[in-house]
Scaffold this active site. Sequence first.
Site, short mmCIF file in Angstrom:
data_model
loop_
_atom_site.label_atom_id
_atom_site.label_comp_id
_atom_site.label_asym_id
_atom_site.label_seq_id
_atom_site.Cartn_x
_atom_site.Cartn_y
_atom_site.Cartn_z
N HIS A 105 0.85 -1.19 0.00
CA HIS A 105 0.00 0.00 0.00
C HIS A 105 0.88 1.25 0.00
O HIS A 105 1.88 1.30 0.74
CB HIS A 105 -0.90 0.00 1.23
CG HIS A 105 -1.87 1.14 1.25
ND1 HIS A 105 -3.05 1.13 0.53
CD2 HIS A 105 -1.85 2.34 1.89
CE1 HIS A 105 -3.70 2.26 0.72
NE2 HIS A 105 -2.98 3.01 1.54
N GLU A 175 8.71 0.95 -2.74
CA GLU A 175 7.94 -0.29 -2.88
C GLU A 175 8.76 -1.37 -3.59
O GLU A 175 8.65 -2.56 -3.27
CB GLU A 175 6.66 -0.04 -3.66
CG GLU A 175 5.63 0.81 -2.96
CD GLU A 175 4.41 1.04 -3.82
OE1 GLU A 175 4.14 0.22 -4.72
OE2 GLU A 175 3.70 2.04 -3.61
#
Length: 209
Positions: A105, A175
């Site tokens: 996320h 990420e």
Amino acid sequence: MRLACLISGGGRTVLNLQEKIAAGALNAEIVSVLASRDCAGVGRCEAAGLSVEVVSPRRFPSEIAFGEAIWGRIEQRGADLTVLAGFLSRLPIPERWELRVMNIHPSLLPAFGGAGMYGDRVHRAALARGVTVSGCTVHFVTEEYDAGPIVSQSIVPVEPDDDADALAARVFAAECDALPAAVREWAGGRLEVTGNRVRIVRRPLEEDG
């Protein structure tokens, strides 16, 4: 380790995992990519040599039927771990898949999470709030949006002149390291989960280097 990846957008997270695998940085194989719609990630993942299938929730009479179709395909391919890589459809998590589904996320949960918070919506909300740091969160997936046990978080700065695109690029770079690292820890059996807390357990030889 056999990975299944679920997408609804550009597929960049899957391609990053595939690049890590090809470079020898992640001992895994992506055995299935399932898309909830005919998105850009379908063609990109196919071009990378991955098996891709579009499974739209609109084809099914209920959320449960959609979930059964998804998990049936994943289990048919013998996946060990499922990664939600920008997957935007609601997906029931069967008990047999508890702690075997991860999501990445683009914020420091619980900030800017929950239903409807994804992609640029997250970054715009962070900028509107005036935060000075943002980042990404890898967590296990449960029935509640963005509320599963947190595996790891990576912090990135928010610059004064950032717009949503600039912040998104910086978060995505984080990420690209955070998710493969979490997958490696899971594959090595080093994630110990107690309630909603996750601890990384090192064996003595690993601690010695």
